[in-house]
Write a protein that holds these residues in place. Structure first.
Motif, PDB file in Angstrom:
ATOM      1  N   SER A 120      59.270 -34.809  -9.131  1.00  0.00           N
ATOM      2  CA  SER A 120      60.536 -34.227  -9.586  1.00  0.00           C
ATOM      3  C   SER A 120      61.651 -35.265  -9.536  1.00  0.00           C
ATOM      4  N   ALA A 121      61.672 -36.025  -8.455  1.00  0.00           N
ATOM      5  CA  ALA A 121      62.759 -36.995  -8.275  1.00  0.00           C
ATOM      6  C   ALA A 121      62.646 -38.167  -9.250  1.00  0.00           C
ATOM      7  N   VAL A 122      61.446 -38.732  -9.350  1.00  0.00           N
ATOM      8  CA  VAL A 122      61.278 -39.899 -10.216  1.00  0.00           C
ATOM      9  C   VAL A 122      61.159 -39.435 -11.660  1.00  0.00           C
ATOM     10  N   GLY A 123      62.095 -39.872 -12.476  1.00  0.00           N
ATOM     11  CA  GLY A 123      62.065 -39.424 -13.868  1.00  0.00           C
ATOM     12  C   GLY A 123      62.980 -40.289 -14.701  1.00  0.00           C
ATOM     13  N   LEU A 124      63.518 -39.687 -15.736  1.00  0.00           N
ATOM     14  CA  LEU A 124      64.426 -40.434 -16.602  1.00  0.00           C
ATOM     15  C   LEU A 124      65.605 -40.980 -15.806  1.00  0.00           C
ATOM     16  N   GLY A 125      65.973 -40.258 -14.742  1.00  0.00           N
ATOM     17  CA  GLY A 125      67.094 -40.695 -13.913  1.00  0.00           C
ATOM     18  C   GLY A 125      66.889 -42.109 -13.386  1.00  0.00           C
ATOM     19  N   ASN A 126      65.649 -42.434 -13.035  1.00  0.00           N
ATOM     20  CA  ASN A 126      65.382 -43.752 -12.457  1.00  0.00           C
ATOM     21  C   ASN A 126      65.247 -44.837 -13.515  1.00  0.00           C
ATOM     22  N   TYR A 132      69.336 -31.507 -22.314  1.00  0.00           N
ATOM     23  CA  TYR A 132      69.480 -32.882 -22.816  1.00  0.00           C
ATOM     24  C   TYR A 132      68.346 -33.791 -22.356  1.00  0.00           C
ATOM     25  N   TYR A 133      67.788 -33.463 -21.203  1.00  0.00           N
ATOM     26  CA  TYR A 133      66.675 -34.245 -20.673  1.00  0.00           C
ATOM     27  C   TYR A 133      65.522 -34.260 -21.677  1.00  0.00           C
ATOM     28  N   SER A 134      65.299 -33.104 -22.282  1.00  0.00           N
ATOM     29  CA  SER A 134      64.196 -32.974 -23.221  1.00  0.00           C
ATOM     30  C   SER A 134      64.432 -33.816 -24.476  1.00  0.00           C
ATOM     31  N   PHE A 170      72.624 -37.361  -6.436  1.00  0.00           N
ATOM     32  CA  PHE A 170      72.114 -35.993  -6.498  1.00  0.00           C
ATOM     33  C   PHE A 170      71.100 -35.845  -7.615  1.00  0.00           C
ATOM     34  N   PHE A 171      71.467 -36.388  -8.778  1.00  0.00           N
ATOM     35  CA  PHE A 171      70.615 -36.235  -9.952  1.00  0.00           C
ATOM     36  C   PHE A 171      69.239 -36.849  -9.699  1.00  0.00           C
ATOM     37  N   THR A 172      69.232 -38.072  -9.206  1.00  0.00           N
ATOM     38  CA  THR A 172      67.976 -38.793  -9.085  1.00  0.00           C
ATOM     39  C   THR A 172      67.077 -38.176  -8.014  1.00  0.00           C
ATOM     40  N   LEU A 173      67.675 -37.569  -6.988  1.00  0.00           N
ATOM     41  CA  LEU A 173      66.849 -36.933  -5.962  1.00  0.00           C
ATOM     42  C   LEU A 173      66.605 -35.452  -6.277  1.00  0.00           C
ATOM     43  N   SER A 174      67.036 -35.013  -7.442  1.00  0.00           N
ATOM     44  CA  SER A 174      66.870 -33.604  -7.861  1.00  0.00           C
ATOM     45  C   SER A 174      67.542 -32.630  -6.906  1.00  0.00           C
ATOM     46  N   LEU A 175      68.702 -33.010  -6.381  1.00  0.00           N
ATOM     47  CA  LEU A 175      69.350 -32.168  -5.367  1.00  0.00           C
ATOM     48  C   LEU A 175      70.488 -31.331  -5.932  1.00  0.00           C
ATOM     49  N   GLY A 176      70.794 -30.279  -5.215  1.00  0.00           N
ATOM     50  CA  GLY A 176      72.011 -29.527  -5.510  1.00  0.00           C
ATOM     51  C   GLY A 176      71.831 -28.415  -6.525  1.00  0.00           C
ATOM     52  N   MET A 177      70.609 -28.211  -6.997  1.00  0.00           N
ATOM     53  CA  MET A 177      70.449 -27.145  -8.001  1.00  0.00           C
ATOM     54  C   MET A 177      69.242 -26.234  -7.755  1.00  0.00           C
ATOM     55  N   GLY A 178      68.644 -26.359  -6.590  1.00  0.00           N
ATOM     56  CA  GLY A 178      67.599 -25.388  -6.277  1.00  0.00           C
ATOM     57  C   GLY A 178      66.187 -25.814  -6.652  1.00  0.00           C
ATOM     58  N   ALA A 179      66.035 -26.961  -7.332  1.00  0.00           N
ATOM     59  CA  ALA A 179      64.682 -27.391  -7.691  1.00  0.00           C
ATOM     60  C   ALA A 179      63.897 -27.732  -6.434  1.00  0.00           C
ATOM     61  N   ILE A 180      64.537 -28.535  -5.585  1.00  0.00           N
ATOM     62  CA  ILE A 180      63.874 -28.930  -4.343  1.00  0.00           C
ATOM     63  C   ILE A 180      63.768 -27.734  -3.391  1.00  0.00           C
TER      64      ILE A 180
END
Ligand code: PFF
Length: 471
Positions: free
Chosen positions: A22-28, A108-110, A229-239
């Motif tokens: 989840s964390a490693v993605g387009l953000g990185n 937008y990620y998609s 926050f974005f890169t660690l997938s934090l703050g929105m309930g995914a984790i």
């Protein structure tokens, strides 16, 4: 809780892989290099690293902990936990904001993941062979200038995401991350060797690690924090949702540190690959969202077996994005299933259609509606504070989610876990020594919230304003 006996990860390792997925993605690979380039390099990276350590890790622990204790979708989890500790059920709103943020980010990620997908056949067919930087630039501009093409790739990526989500996270996702994440690392290392050989490696590394604070703006600090926050997938309930599938007794602290470390490593490796190529080819570090789509093909086109490795690399970017996109929509899916009592399949179809339409805003931001921009400044007696400059719909969505909603969600999570949850519960869930528990408490109670609040206020120009008034 009817759901108390819900699914669990089959092992601690699987949880770590899924959370890392989840964390490693387009953000990185996509976002980190280009926002670093837009914000002048080293100083930005340093602020980002501080945010990961002082805000990211403690909030990740808090979010996983809330998820595991609540064992529900983020909305119900927050409502139940609040009830358990004698607080208002309005804490459910925090879960709500997460559901909406995930939905907007996925839209937008998609589209961007669609760009990476479009590059797979291009790479494989040798479209970039022996091209110079300008010609590679042209290929990128032609792609994003064509709304129809973008819609096709956006649809395809979203379809892939929703298929896995509809089937449940376990069967497909657990297996996919187990194989793909190690492969991604290996390929990054191969590319690193190439970058080292480019003749500009040191220049690239020094750009990344040599801080020049004169290049940092208050908006840059906000971007660095938002990105943590974005890169660690934090703050929105995914984790939080991933944490809800976590078996009791798994060490939350260890898992959080491993995930944050791997995530940061991938981002830094991506930077160490991309910037040497940028400098070796006289490209612009501040090229914006197209940065990796211009640098990577160029690097590959000059490498032995570049067609092969290049194709593989873009496939892996798509996979990295895929394991993240699933977690972006998972909170909305679990919430819809619980709330409307519908099947996973139904929830996935409805969510998919809604995200698809929202994604069109991003698609058109790069072509038909690229001139449709807004700027926003707060002007005070003491000067103008730029909030947004010529922002397209995509910029706006990115700003709203990454810079506002995720840090705000993270702030609320920290406040809840640090101040409102009974210490007896957090001690029990975290199960760490008294020393580390104290450190965590200080970070989550004081440091992380204070940093988020100061950065917010600063970005709004309020700190400067108050300083001027007082002094
Ligand atoms: N962490 C993902 C990335 O860096 O690409 C993006 C992301 C996934 C953000 C899941 C938030 C989230 F909940």
């Amino acid at each position: 809780m009817s759901e108390a006996k819900r699914e669990q990860w089959s092992s601690r390792l699987v949880f770590i892989l899924a959370a890392t997925g989840s964390a490693v993605g387009l953000g990185n690979i996509w976002k980190f290099p280009y926002i670093t380039g837009e914000n002048g390099g080293g100083a930005f990276v340093l602020i980002y690293l501080c945010c990961i350590a002082a805000i990211g890790i403690p909030i990740m622990m808090a979010e996983i902990m809330l998820g595991r204790r609540g064992r529900h979708d983020p909305v119900t989890t927050m409502q139940n936990l609040a009830k358990e500790s004698g607080h208002s059920r309005s804490w459910g709103l925090l879960g709500w904001m997460g559901v909406i943020a995930g939905f907007l980010i996925l839209s937008y990620y998609s589209v961007i993941a669609g760009w990476a997908m479009a590059y797979v056949p291009k790479m494989a067919l040798g479209a970039f062979n022996a091209l110079d930087a300008k010609a590679v630039d042209n290929i990128f501009n032609t792609l994003v200038g064509n709304p129809w093409l973008l819609i096709v790739w956006h649809s395809l990526f979203l379809f892939l995401t929703m298929i896995v989500v509809a089937r449940g996270v376990h069967g497909g996702l657990e297996k996919a991350v187990t194989y793909l994440m190690p492969m991604l690392f290996v390929l990054l290392l191969i590319l690193l060797v190439y970058a080292m050989d480019s003749g500009y490696f040191l220049q690239g590394v020094s750009y990344l690690f040599n801080p020049d604070f004169s290049k940092i703006t208050t908006e840059g600090v906000l971007t660095a924090m938002g990105h943590a926050f974005f890169t660690l997938s934090l703050g929105m309930g995914a984790i939080m949702v991933y944490g809800s599938y976590l078996p009791a007794h798994t060490s939350i602290a260890q898992a959080s540190i491993v995930v944050a470390f791997m995530d940061t490593l991938v981002a830094l490796l991506a930077g160490m690959i991309i910037f040497p190529v940028v400098f070796a080819n006289g490209l612009e570090a501040g090229a914006g969202p197209g940065l990796i789509f211009k640098t990577l093909p160029l690097a590959f086109s000059h490498m032995n077996y570049g067609t092969f490795f290049g194709t593989l690399f873009f496939i892996l970017i798509v996979f990295a994005a895929w394991t993240s996109s699933i977690s972006l929509i998972e909170p909305a899916i679990t919430w819809a299933m619980n709330n409307f009592n519908i099947s996973r399949m139904k929830a996935s179809i409805v969510a998919g259609v809604l995200v698809w339409f929202t994604g069109l805003l991003t698609v058109f931001s790069f072509n038909l509606a690229s001139d449709f921009t807004i700027s926003s400044t707060i002007s005070t007696h003491y000067g103008e504070f730029v909030i947004l400059k010529d922002a397209t719909a995509f910029d706006l969505l990115d700003y709203l989610t990454a810079n506002i909603m995720l840090p705000l969600g993270g702030l609320m999570i920290a406040i809840y876990a640090g101040w409102l949850m009974k210490q007896e519960y957090s001690r029990q869930e975290l199960n760490i020594s008294h020393f580390w528990y104290t450190i965590w408490t200080v970070l989550v109670r004081y440091i992380a919230p204070a940093m988020v609040i100061v950065v917010f206020l600063n970005a709004m120009g309020i700190v400067a304003f108050v300083r001027n008034v007082i002094g």
